[in-house]
Design a protein around this motif. Structure first.
Motif, PDB file in Angstrom:
ATOM      1  N   GLN A 160      31.624  46.659  -0.057  1.00 34.94           N
ATOM      2  CA  GLN A 160      32.061  47.144   1.134  1.00 34.94           C
ATOM      3  C   GLN A 160      31.167  47.498   2.279  1.00 34.94           C
ATOM      4  O   GLN A 160      31.598  47.546   3.897  1.00 34.94           O
ATOM      5  N   VAL A 173      42.860  55.704  -3.767  1.00 31.40           N
ATOM      6  CA  VAL A 173      41.964  53.921  -3.251  1.00 31.40           C
ATOM      7  C   VAL A 173      42.867  53.209  -3.892  1.00 31.40           C
ATOM      8  O   VAL A 173      43.667  53.312  -4.723  1.00 31.40           O
ATOM      9  N   TYR A 229      34.786  59.042  -4.278  1.00 30.84           N
ATOM     10  CA  TYR A 229      35.596  57.761  -5.221  1.00 30.84           C
ATOM     11  C   TYR A 229      35.289  58.413  -6.690  1.00 30.84           C
ATOM     12  O   TYR A 229      34.078  58.582  -6.534  1.00 30.84           O
ATOM     13  N   TYR A 237      39.007  45.296  -1.769  1.00 31.88           N
ATOM     14  CA  TYR A 237      37.660  45.849  -2.483  1.00 31.88           C
ATOM     15  C   TYR A 237      37.603  45.233  -3.447  1.00 31.88           C
ATOM     16  O   TYR A 237      38.530  45.208  -4.602  1.00 31.88           O
ATOM     17  N   ARG A 282      29.606  48.421  -4.016  1.00 33.13           N
ATOM     18  CA  ARG A 282      29.451  48.940  -2.806  1.00 33.13           C
ATOM     19  C   ARG A 282      29.231  47.882  -1.863  1.00 33.13           C
ATOM     20  O   ARG A 282      29.089  47.635  -0.682  1.00 33.13           O
ATOM     21  N   ALA A 316      40.248  57.417  -6.374  1.00 32.52           N
ATOM     22  CA  ALA A 316      39.707  58.579  -5.083  1.00 32.52           C
ATOM     23  C   ALA A 316      40.582  59.592  -5.905  1.00 32.52           C
ATOM     24  O   ALA A 316      41.387  59.589  -6.059  1.00 32.52           O
ATOM     25  N   ASN A 322      34.704  55.944  -8.842  1.00 35.17           N
ATOM     26  CA  ASN A 322      33.700  53.988  -8.874  1.00 35.17           C
ATOM     27  C   ASN A 322      33.409  53.853 -10.784  1.00 35.17           C
ATOM     28  O   ASN A 322      33.285  54.252 -11.115  1.00 35.17           O
ATOM     29  N   MET A 329      32.579  54.692   4.886  1.00 32.27           N
ATOM     30  CA  MET A 329      32.025  54.780   3.206  1.00 32.27           C
ATOM     31  C   MET A 329      31.651  56.718   3.223  1.00 32.27           C
ATOM     32  O   MET A 329      30.898  56.251   2.349  1.00 32.27           O
ATOM     33  N   SER A 387      30.715  60.324 -11.034  1.00 30.77           N
ATOM     34  CA  SER A 387      31.630  61.131  -9.770  1.00 30.77           C
ATOM     35  C   SER A 387      31.921  62.943 -10.482  1.00 30.77           C
ATOM     36  O   SER A 387      31.967  62.479 -10.557  1.00 30.77           O
ATOM     37  N   SER A 403      32.408  57.627  -0.244  1.00 28.47           N
ATOM     38  CA  SER A 403      32.401  56.417  -1.595  1.00 28.47           C
ATOM     39  C   SER A 403      31.087  56.587  -2.160  1.00 28.47           C
ATOM     40  O   SER A 403      30.028  55.740  -3.091  1.00 28.47           O
ATOM     41  N   ILE A 412      38.023  51.110  -8.770  1.00 26.12           N
ATOM     42  CA  ILE A 412      37.930  52.361  -7.936  1.00 26.12           C
ATOM     43  C   ILE A 412      39.260  52.921  -7.598  1.00 26.12           C
ATOM     44  O   ILE A 412      40.184  52.579  -7.517  1.00 26.12           O
TER      45      ILE A 412
END
Lengths: 539, 333
Positions: A244, B201, B177, A144, A241, B166, B179, A303, B184, A306, B164
């Motif tokens: 991903q 993650v 997640y 990632y 993203r 989580a 990010n 995902m 979030s 995410s 990233i």
């Protein structure tokens, strides 16, 4: 069997010795080389898996330092997927048996075929040698961004990993073109659509998936190489993203690329050892194609946590769950094939039954974790590790061994020792379940994947210890397999058709001559070898 | 085969759905494996020359095992959507698009603010390899644990400083997640107790050490704790204690990269081992950065400013921890 005579072309005269292998364009030799390559990477990646299990056998271990551990699990995953399973089932079994099963003398583009193999091997060797010499990626197989960007992964190992994968990807893509053209243009006379063997149907679907999916991954890898080395900004932090999406657009279909050929192998083996035709063959073919199509509509389920639009989440949850229907159709058709049959539990059949029994567990856990709310708990946990090992080890690896026990007598002309084969199966079955079943529970108890160690007191000790013991039982079972392989040299000869097979490869000598078929056969049903046997019976 | 005991309504909804579908799956499992085992026993080959009836298929049967699973799948899908809808109605995480957004997106931010009334908002920054919690007012910042008042509506406003991460607290509800460049959110309301989770993650060498702890205290005890923390933040730090420093070192991300002979620290990322750190003339082999307490303090607070590009991240250590670590490291001879 009826046949037509076409002269054997001049290039069929084989060279012998080392040059015979290096310069070969024979699909059988190329298939064997793919298998040897893939199996070597299986051993290498398997040893890395054992290192992982030793490290995690108990809490707070320092057997591997965290950096090394991260490199080890990265290469374990990469090796098992890209250098073992895919080359084994597509390059190995596909190359060797697809032309034989459709009654052809080779693939459509033999030179391209050789090129595919050598570039795949090149990619694999680049990655493996860099790993041994110390230039290793530690970004995990999903790599990632932004973690895999230059800033957080400045090492050369990351670039080499990307380039190795690009090379193997090119190999797969070209191989897929070759298979599609071969099946489309080179089937024996009389092999109409519904007479194409199940393994060939599986390979056609797989090849189409490889052709559509792999270039997307290759593009993503190239973009990341450019980001890292030429200051492009495809995957900046705010665009993480995109990686991903591109990665999973390939890597979810990749699961079906690995499992469909194995389902094809099992669909060949179950009827032979049950002495019945495949139950509902048309439904199995349609299911295969549906799985291939639906396989492209599910990638966002990787995902769900995410940050994805909830409407889109519902869509991808639905498509993911729908795949269970054609998969279930296959499972029930396989069961119905065995039902009322005359089941002979030779090693290939045992392995195929093992596939069926274990794959069902992976399929069911797949449906459970496709549910968005459940996914918000189990995502990236050891539950997922358990799930995909039930699909890719319980499924693919058992199916690969089923294929090896079934077809090595054809490829090498010698029979495996049945007792050792059964011992291999029993040990692997026990070891596999000890290793991977407890991982479901560990995941539910909160254990994330990709952790180099864990602290005591969270209840993870027992499950991890059992998993480690199981891993060594798997290793032991593989030693039994190697003994069996070594014993092949002096094993009894296989003859043309040791299993009472159904498909064309069983009508020619073992190992097959360079030109495969002296006369191109004419096919009159979906079981040409069965027809031939029936005709030979005294009336 | 059960999830950890849930302590929030969201976690309960997730577990209820899981339990239901798990037992459905067990039913299918028993059916398939039962048929398989029965076939293997019942239809074993008895005579070498037996030839069973050559059945090619059966339309009715095949329709049954296409339609029944389809209906089952549709039902399970409906159950999952129902759970999602209920979680969304609660204004919690099942609607990630509202709850994960670019940092500058004011419209999404307003939706989040309106989602649910909250008693306390805590800012969380995930960074390699700690969770950092910033309380209202900004004076109190913790890293070892997130202390919250029990039975209150808490919202975490989370972002990542580097890669990233989580947020996964299995007993507290959905994972999300965290990010870089985005916000979030999670909401929870928990009874008194201690809960543990960790970054989920993969985020680099000490990913395994990125533990998250939540301790929920009754309001009165929380107020007391918060007052203490506020006071501690404003008073001068006490002199470093090598023992405390050693404890901190061995129980944090430090051990993932650093090597100190005979201890838990077996990391091999840092180029030099620290076993005899106090005898080294410079810190991190930076020219002119003499190895003394003052420079070591500066280094620990912000390694990147002294050696740009070093693998050592800014761990946002608290002043007291820096003092303790300096005291400990200078005992290593």
């Amino acid at each position: 069997m009826a046949s037509i005579s076409i002269p054997v072309p001049w290039r069929a005269r084989a060279k012998s010795g080392l040059l015979g292998w290096l310069a070969t364009v024979d699909h059988k030799k190329i298939g064997l080389m793919y298998m040897v390559m893939a199996f070597s990477f299986f051993i290498g990646s398997g040893i890395l898996g054992l290192l992982i299990r030793v490290q995690l056998a108990a809490p707070n271990q320092t057997f591997l330092d965290p950096q090394t551990y991260n490199q080890v699990f990265t290469m374990h995953g990469t090796g098992m997927i890209f250098l073992f399973t895919i080359p084994m089932v597509v390059g190995g079994f596909g190359n060797y048996f697809l032309p034989l099963m459709i009654g052809a003398r080779d693939v459509a583009f033999p030179r391209l075929n050789a090129f595919s193999f050598w570039i795949t091997l090149g990619g694999g060797l680049v990655m493996a040698m860099a790993f041994v010499l110390g230039a290793r990626s530690d970004a995990s197989w999903i790599a990632y961004v932004p973690y895999s960007n230059k800033q957080y992964s400045p090492t050369l190992g990351m670039d080499i990993w990307l380039i190795g994968l690009i090379l193997t990807g090119v190999g797969s893509t070209l191989g897929a073109v070759n298979f599609l053209v071969t099946v489309y243009t080179m089937r024996a006379p009389g092999m109409t659509t519904w007479r194409i063997p199940m393994f060939v149907w599986a390979m056609v679907t797989t090849a189409a998936m490889v052709l559509l999916a792999t270039p997307v991954l290759t593009a993503a890898l190239l973009m990341l190489v450019a980001d890292r080395n030429f200051s492009t900004q495809f995957f900046t932090a705010n665009n993480a993203r995109l990686w991903q999406h591109m990665f999973w657009f390939y890597s979810h279909p990749a699961v079906y690329i690995m499992i469909l050929p194995v389902m094809g192998i099992v669909s060949e083996i179950l009827p032979v050892f049950s002495r019945k035709p495949l139950f509902g063959a048309k439904a199995v073919v349609i299911s295969t194609i549906l799985i291939g199509i639906l396989g492209f509509t599910t990638w966002v389920h990787h995902m769900f946590v995410s940050g994805v639009d909830p409407v889109i989440e519902r869509f991808f949850m639905f498509t993911t769950m729908v795949i269970a229907v054609p998969t279930g159709v296959k499972v029930f058709n396989w069961l119905a094939t065995m039902w009322g049959g005359s089941i002979d539990l030779k090693t290939p059949m045992l392995m195929a039954i093992g596939f069926l029994a274990m794959f069902v567990i992976g399929g069911l856990s797949g449906v459970i974790q496709a549910l968005v709310p459940v996914n918000q708990y189990v995502h990236n946990s050891y539950w997922v590790v358990a799930h995909f090992h039930y699909v890719l080890f319980g499924g693919a690896v058992f199916g690969i061994f089923a294929g090896l026990y079934y077809w090595v007598p054809k490829m090498l002309g010698r029979m495996f020792d049945e007792r050792l084969g059964k011992l291999h199966f029993v040990l692997m079955f026990i070891g596999f379940n000890l290793t991977f079943f407890p991982m479901h529970i560990l995941g539910l108890m909160g254990m994330p994947r990709r952790i180099a160690t864990y602290m005591a007191g969270r209840g993870w000790e027992t499950g991890n210890l059992i998993a480690t013991i199981g891993a060594f039982i798997i290793a032991l079972s593989l030693l039994v397999f190697f003994v069996n392989v070594i014993k092949l040299r002096h094993a009894p000869k296989a003859g043309n058709d040791p299993w009472e097979g159904n498909t064309l490869e069983w009508t020619i000598p073992s190992p097959p001559p360079e030109y495969n078929f002296r006369h191109i056969p004419v096919v009159e049903s979906d079981r040409p070898a069965y027809d031939e046997r029936m005709r030979a019976l005294p009336h | 085969m059960s999830m950890l005991p849930p302590v929030t309504e969201d976690a309960r909804l997730i577990k209820a759905l899981y339990d239901l579908v798990f037992w459905l799956a067990v039913g299918v499992f028993v059916l398939v494996e039962g048929l398989l085992i029965y076939s293997v026993i019942r239809f074993r080959r008895r005579r070498a020359d037996e030839l069973p009836l050559q059945v090619h298929g059966n339309r009715t049967l095949e329709l049954i095992w296409t339609i029944v699973p389809s209906v089952l799948i549709a039902i399970v899908f409906g159950l999952a959507v129902d759970t999602m809808t209920r979680m969304t109605a609660r204004g919690t995480l099942a609607n990630p698009v509202a709850h994960v957004h670019a940092i500058g997106d004011q419209q999404a931010r307003r939706r989040v603010e309106a989602a649910q009334p909250v008693d306390m908002v805590i800012e969380v920054i995930g960074r390699q390899w700690v969770w950092q919690y910033r309380y209202p007012g900004g004076d109190v910042i913790t890293t070892e644990e997130l202390v919250v008042p029990a039975n209150k509506n808490i919202r975490l406003d989370m972002t990542a400083a580097d890669v990233i991460h989580a947020w996964w607290m299995p007993q507290l509800g959905p994972m999300i997640y965290v990010n870089p460049g985005e916000m979030s959110y999670v909401w929870f309301n928990v009874p008194p107790g201690e809960y543990v989770g960790q970054c989920n993650v993969y985020c680099g060498v000490a990913h395994a050490n990125m533990i998250a702890r939540v301790r929920a205290l009754p309001q009165a005890e929380f107020d007391e704790w918060f007052a203490q923390q506020s006071a501690a933040a404003s008073v001068a730090v006490e002199p470093g204690d090598p023992e405390r420093g050693r404890n901190y070192f061995m129980n944090s991300a430090c051990v993932a990269c650093h090597y100190i002979e005979g201890t838990k620290a077996q990391g091999k990322v840092a180029p030099r081992d620290l076993t005899r750190f106090a005898t080294y003339p410079t810190i991190a082999q930076v020219d002119g950065l003499e190895n003394n307490a003052e420079n070591l303090r500066r280094w620990l607070k912000d390694p990147q400013s002294l050696k740009p590009g070093t693998a050592m991240p800014n761990l946002n250590l608290k002043a007291q921890d820096v003092e303790d670590l300096v005291a400990y490291l200078l005992t290593l001879r």
